[in-house]
Design a protein around this motif. Sequence first.
Motif, mmCIF file in Angstrom:
data_model
loop_
_atom_site.group_PDB
_atom_site.id
_atom_site.type_symbol
_atom_site.label_atom_id
_atom_site.label_comp_id
_atom_site.label_asym_id
_atom_site.label_seq_id
_atom_site.Cartn_x
_atom_site.Cartn_y
_atom_site.Cartn_z
ATOM 1 N N UNK A 7 -1.986 5.312 7.234
ATOM 2 C CA UNK A 7 -3.125 5.028 6.345
ATOM 3 C C UNK A 7 -3.033 3.610 5.805
ATOM 4 N N UNK A 8 -1.816 3.203 5.427
ATOM 5 C CA UNK A 8 -1.624 1.851 4.886
ATOM 6 C C UNK A 8 -2.031 0.806 5.929
ATOM 7 N N UNK B 16 0.833 -1.209 0.000
ATOM 8 C CA UNK B 16 0.000 0.000 0.000
ATOM 9 C C UNK B 16 0.869 1.261 0.000
ATOM 10 N N UNK B 17 2.021 1.197 0.649
ATOM 11 C CA UNK B 17 2.936 2.337 0.657
ATOM 12 C C UNK B 17 3.611 2.489 -0.706
ATOM 13 N N UNK B 18 4.090 1.355 -1.203
ATOM 14 C CA UNK B 18 4.904 1.359 -2.426
ATOM 15 C C UNK B 18 4.087 1.692 -3.681
ATOM 16 N N UNK B 19 2.918 1.066 -3.826
ATOM 17 C CA UNK B 19 2.187 1.179 -5.092
ATOM 18 C C UNK B 19 0.983 2.113 -5.031
ATOM 19 N N UNK C 221 -2.929 -3.112 -10.434
ATOM 20 C CA UNK C 221 -3.309 -4.506 -10.146
ATOM 21 C C UNK C 221 -2.170 -5.437 -10.596
ATOM 22 N N UNK C 222 -1.670 -5.211 -11.806
ATOM 23 C CA UNK C 222 -0.580 -6.049 -12.327
ATOM 24 C C UNK C 222 0.650 -5.983 -11.433
ATOM 25 N N UNK C 223 1.012 -4.764 -11.024
ATOM 26 C CA UNK C 223 2.212 -4.587 -10.190
ATOM 27 C C UNK C 223 2.061 -5.321 -8.859
ATOM 28 N N UNK C 224 0.878 -5.204 -8.259
ATOM 29 C CA UNK C 224 0.650 -5.856 -6.959
ATOM 30 C C UNK C 224 0.703 -7.377 -7.112
ATOM 31 N N UNK C 225 0.032 -7.898 -8.133
ATOM 32 C CA UNK C 225 0.004 -9.351 -8.318
ATOM 33 C C UNK C 225 1.403 -9.891 -8.605
#
Length: 119
Positions: free
Chosen positions: A70-71, A60-63, A98-102
């Motif tokens: 908040x994260x 949540x912080x990174x992307x 979404x792609x980056x997180x997955x």
Amino acid sequence: MPDEPSVPPVPPRPAPPPADAGQGAVVAERKVQKTEPPRMYQVVMLNDDYTPMEFVVMVLQEYFQRDIETATQIMLKIHHEGRGVCGVYSKDVAATKVELVLTAAKRSGHPLQCTMEAA
Ligand code: TYC
């Protein structure tokens, strides 16, 4: 006395003005431009029993550019309620996140899932 017609005769319509208004030039009609704002999409993250809380906070912080407080709140909301909104973006940006997180989750061996839906 002969019968009067009950409806008076309709006078002929005047001819429409020429398209060039008689000036030798055609003037385009001004139309009010209506541009709809782009549809927005929320990136939704889902809870699972295995992904570490710290990893979710880092994601949540990174992307999603969330500060640590908040994260942590978003992560806990997902943990307790099953899902939570990470952010709202245009279609392309949401799909990329979404792609980056997955990809990050897979690389780290976590089953973290996230998806996008029309806001
Ligand atoms: N439920 C996970 C745990 O107890 C934490 C978690 C939070 C996982 C949010 C995924 O999207 C998630 N380790």
